[in-house]
Design a protein around this motif. Structure first.
Motif, PDB file in Angstrom:
ATOM      1  N   PHE A  45      -9.304 -15.836  -9.713  1.00  0.00           N
ATOM      2  CA  PHE A  45      -8.985 -15.972 -11.139  1.00  0.00           C
ATOM      3  C   PHE A  45      -7.544 -16.450 -11.296  1.00  0.00           C
ATOM      4  O   PHE A  45      -6.759 -16.398 -10.355  1.00  0.00           O
ATOM      5  N   THR A  46      -7.221 -16.913 -12.494  1.00  0.00           N
ATOM      6  CA  THR A  46      -5.875 -17.424 -12.744  1.00  0.00           C
ATOM      7  C   THR A  46      -4.843 -16.306 -12.709  1.00  0.00           C
ATOM      8  O   THR A  46      -5.175 -15.128 -12.866  1.00  0.00           O
ATOM      9  N   ALA A  47      -3.602 -16.694 -12.516  1.00  0.00           N
ATOM     10  CA  ALA A  47      -2.499 -15.731 -12.472  1.00  0.00           C
ATOM     11  C   ALA A  47      -2.326 -15.053 -13.823  1.00  0.00           C
ATOM     12  O   ALA A  47      -2.524 -15.662 -14.873  1.00  0.00           O
ATOM     13  N   GLY A  48      -1.988 -13.768 -13.778  1.00  0.00           N
ATOM     14  CA  GLY A  48      -1.684 -13.032 -14.999  1.00  0.00           C
ATOM     15  C   GLY A  48      -2.796 -12.168 -15.538  1.00  0.00           C
ATOM     16  O   GLY A  48      -2.558 -11.303 -16.376  1.00  0.00           O
ATOM     17  N   GLY A  49      -4.022 -12.374 -15.079  1.00  0.00           N
ATOM     18  CA  GLY A  49      -5.145 -11.559 -15.525  1.00  0.00           C
ATOM     19  C   GLY A  49      -5.150 -10.210 -14.825  1.00  0.00           C
ATOM     20  O   GLY A  49      -4.377  -9.970 -13.888  1.00  0.00           O
ATOM     21  N   PRO A  50      -6.041  -9.290 -15.258  1.00  0.00           N
ATOM     22  CA  PRO A  50      -6.047  -7.940 -14.677  1.00  0.00           C
ATOM     23  C   PRO A  50      -6.317  -7.904 -13.172  1.00  0.00           C
ATOM     24  O   PRO A  50      -5.719  -7.108 -12.460  1.00  0.00           O
ATOM     25  N   THR A  51      -7.198  -8.782 -12.685  1.00  0.00           N
ATOM     26  CA  THR A  51      -7.487  -8.816 -11.247  1.00  0.00           C
ATOM     27  C   THR A  51      -6.271  -9.323 -10.476  1.00  0.00           C
ATOM     28  O   THR A  51      -5.868  -8.733  -9.461  1.00  0.00           O
ATOM     29  N   ASP A  52      -5.669 -10.392 -10.957  1.00  0.00           N
ATOM     30  CA  ASP A  52      -4.511 -10.979 -10.293  1.00  0.00           C
ATOM     31  C   ASP A  52      -3.331 -10.018 -10.263  1.00  0.00           C
ATOM     32  O   ASP A  52      -2.636  -9.897  -9.245  1.00  0.00           O
ATOM     33  N   VAL A  53      -3.089  -9.324 -11.369  1.00  0.00           N
ATOM     34  CA  VAL A  53      -1.941  -8.412 -11.459  1.00  0.00           C
ATOM     35  C   VAL A  53      -2.034  -7.313 -10.406  1.00  0.00           C
ATOM     36  O   VAL A  53      -1.060  -7.001  -9.708  1.00  0.00           O
ATOM     37  N   VAL A  54      -3.212  -6.721 -10.265  1.00  0.00           N
ATOM     38  CA  VAL A  54      -3.379  -5.648  -9.274  1.00  0.00           C
ATOM     39  C   VAL A  54      -3.299  -6.209  -7.861  1.00  0.00           C
ATOM     40  O   VAL A  54      -2.725  -5.583  -6.956  1.00  0.00           O
ATOM     41  N   ALA A  55      -3.850  -7.398  -7.649  1.00  0.00           N
ATOM     42  CA  ALA A  55      -3.774  -8.027  -6.328  1.00  0.00           C
ATOM     43  C   ALA A  55      -2.318  -8.227  -5.911  1.00  0.00           C
ATOM     44  O   ALA A  55      -1.956  -8.014  -4.747  1.00  0.00           O
ATOM     45  N   ARG A  56      -1.470  -8.601  -6.845  1.00  0.00           N
ATOM     46  CA  ARG A  56      -0.059  -8.834  -6.530  1.00  0.00           C
ATOM     47  C   ARG A  56       0.693  -7.525  -6.262  1.00  0.00           C
ATOM     48  O   ARG A  56       1.583  -7.478  -5.406  1.00  0.00           O
ATOM     49  N   ILE A  57       0.318  -6.481  -6.972  1.00  0.00           N
ATOM     50  CA  ILE A  57       0.926  -5.173  -6.690  1.00  0.00           C
ATOM     51  C   ILE A  57       0.562  -4.731  -5.273  1.00  0.00           C
ATOM     52  O   ILE A  57       1.425  -4.297  -4.495  1.00  0.00           O
ATOM     53  N   LEU A  58      -0.720  -4.873  -4.927  1.00  0.00           N
ATOM     54  CA  LEU A  58      -1.160  -4.475  -3.589  1.00  0.00           C
ATOM     55  C   LEU A  58      -0.516  -5.351  -2.520  1.00  0.00           C
ATOM     56  O   LEU A  58      -0.058  -4.845  -1.488  1.00  0.00           O
ATOM     57  N   ALA A  59      -0.462  -6.665  -2.750  1.00  0.00           N
ATOM     58  CA  ALA A  59       0.117  -7.579  -1.763  1.00  0.00           C
ATOM     59  C   ALA A  59       1.575  -7.237  -1.480  1.00  0.00           C
ATOM     60  O   ALA A  59       2.019  -7.242  -0.318  1.00  0.00           O
ATOM     61  N   GLU A  60       2.314  -6.924  -2.528  1.00  0.00           N
ATOM     62  CA  GLU A  60       3.723  -6.556  -2.364  1.00  0.00           C
ATOM     63  C   GLU A  60       3.871  -5.306  -1.491  1.00  0.00           C
ATOM     64  O   GLU A  60       4.728  -5.240  -0.599  1.00  0.00           O
ATOM     65  N   GLN A  61       3.006  -4.332  -1.732  1.00  0.00           N
ATOM     66  CA  GLN A  61       3.083  -3.078  -0.983  1.00  0.00           C
ATOM     67  C   GLN A  61       2.612  -3.244   0.461  1.00  0.00           C
ATOM     68  O   GLN A  61       3.175  -2.632   1.382  1.00  0.00           O
ATOM     69  N   LEU A  62       1.597  -4.079   0.676  1.00  0.00           N
ATOM     70  CA  LEU A  62       1.130  -4.338   2.040  1.00  0.00           C
ATOM     71  C   LEU A  62       2.191  -5.097   2.830  1.00  0.00           C
ATOM     72  O   LEU A  62       2.369  -4.861   4.027  1.00  0.00           O
ATOM     73  N   SER A  63       2.890  -5.996   2.164  1.00  0.00           N
ATOM     74  CA  SER A  63       3.979  -6.735   2.828  1.00  0.00           C
ATOM     75  C   SER A  63       5.037  -5.769   3.350  1.00  0.00           C
ATOM     76  O   SER A  63       5.516  -5.898   4.486  1.00  0.00           O
ATOM     77  N   ALA A  64       5.395  -4.805   2.516  1.00  0.00           N
ATOM     78  CA  ALA A  64       6.405  -3.828   2.914  1.00  0.00           C
ATOM     79  C   ALA A  64       5.889  -2.924   4.032  1.00  0.00           C
ATOM     80  O   ALA A  64       6.625  -2.598   4.970  1.00  0.00           O
ATOM     81  N   ARG A  65       4.644  -2.548   3.939  1.00  0.00           N
ATOM     82  CA  ARG A  65       4.084  -1.606   4.926  1.00  0.00           C
ATOM     83  C   ARG A  65       3.953  -2.239   6.306  1.00  0.00           C
ATOM     84  O   ARG A  65       4.258  -1.612   7.324  1.00  0.00           O
TER      85      ARG A  65
END
Length: 331
Positions: A45-65
């Motif tokens: 889906f396009t950036a900014g939607g509910p699916t994309d927003v959560v995906a980016r939160i998870l991606a940021e945290q996985l990057s750190a982990r």
């Protein structure tokens, strides 16, 4: 001659066994040091939607982990089908993942005959991530001030109510049809190309009601342009104090709560599945992440890979029944 053939066969057999052993060793090595380079999470889906927003939160945290980049790549189209087809063909090495949604994994299989992918056969379920409830909303100018007002007016055919959705086959379209069947409300469906267009007409009073995600509805509610009449959830307390929870108090089992989860191409090694599943479960239940999600009316929704698989099956059956009862077809 026979001896020569037999000797050749034995040599080939030994060579094959060695190759298999080497291959399995390579897979084990890949799993043990994964990730050692950037990982792509494809979002349908396009950036900014509910699916994309959560995906980016998870991606940021996985990057750190994992101390490696987890990069979100938006491949919008066909309700997530473009992304699913792309990831299906990728190598099952843990470096191409998909952030799947309820629409892509459990609704599309009921609506499209030539889907191009099988949600269970073509992917490895890694872990559920989050879900969010829809809210039954009306324009702030509506005469329907309460849910009971809504029922009274909606059950009167002379009212000629209309409801908006993000399009034919969208989750909030199916939620509307299920809701009508449960309540006896009479209303004509008006499909839009996405929630943003639906919001514009709802605020303007050109349609009477809709099921909308908190991310779309709450800013309008806070601005005094919309009114929430109920939460389309089975869990109490979602949407704020005093918000009626339909699936808890009025219509047991009713729940229009889109969800998402992380998947990989079929054949992802189990050690990588386990690493990611553990990480997801821990990240999504951290206090700071829970609070961040709550601000968007999103909630942790996690479990084991098997629970993810079971949820896809259950949801496919649930929405399939709604689609069949309402005779919904998508061109």
């Amino acid at each position: 001659m026979r001896f020569s053939h037999k000797r050749g066969f034995l040599i080939r057999a030994v060579a094959l066994a060695g190759a298999l052993a080497t291959g399995s060793g390579a897979w084990a090595q890949t799993a043990s040091d994964w990730p050692n380079r950037a990982v792509t999470i494809v979002v349908g889906f396009t950036a900014g939607g509910p699916t994309d927003v959560v995906a980016r939160i998870l991606a940021e945290q996985l990057s750190a982990r994992f101390n490696q980049s987890f990069v979100v790549d938006n491949k919008a189209g066909a309700g997530g089908g473009v992304a699913a087809t792309l990831v299906k063909k990728a190598a099952p090495d843990g470096y191409t993942l998909m952030f799947g949604s309820s629409g892509t994994l459990s609704i599309a299989p009921n609506l499209q005959k030539s889907l191009g992918y099988d949600p269970l056969r073509d992917f490895t379920a890694i872990g559920l991530v989050a879900s969010y409830p829809y809210f039954l909303v009306v324009p702030a100018t509506s005469t329907m001030a309460t849910f009971d007002d809504f029922l009274k007016k909606g059950r009167d055919p002379a009212s000629n109510l209309t409801y908006a959705s993000a399009g034919n086959g969208a989750v909030n379209h199916l939620a509307g049809e299920w809701f009508k069947a449960e309540t006896g409300v009479k209303s004509v469906h008006v499909p839009y190309r996405g929630d943003s267009a639906a919001v514009t007409d709802l605020v303007g009073g050109r349609v009477d009601w809709a099921f909308l995600a908190g991310a779309a509805a709450l800013p309008q509610v806070k601005a005094g342009k919309m009114r929430i009449l109920a939460s389309a959830s089975a869990t109490p307390g979602r949407g704020g104090e005093g918000i009626l929870t339909l699936g808890e108090s009025r219509y047991k089992g009713f729940a229009a709560e889109p969800w998402n989860g992380l998947m990989a191409p079929a054949g992802l090694p189990q050690p990588i599945v386990a690493k990611l599943n553990t990480a997801i479960n821990e990240i999504m239940h951290r206090k700071d992440i829970v609070e961040k999600l709550a601000g968007m009316e999103q909630y942790p929704f996690t479990g084991t890979p098997q629970q993810f698989t079971n949820h896809i099956k259950e949801q496919t059956e649930r929405w399939g029944a709604v689609i069949k009862a309402a005779d919904i077809k998508v061109e």
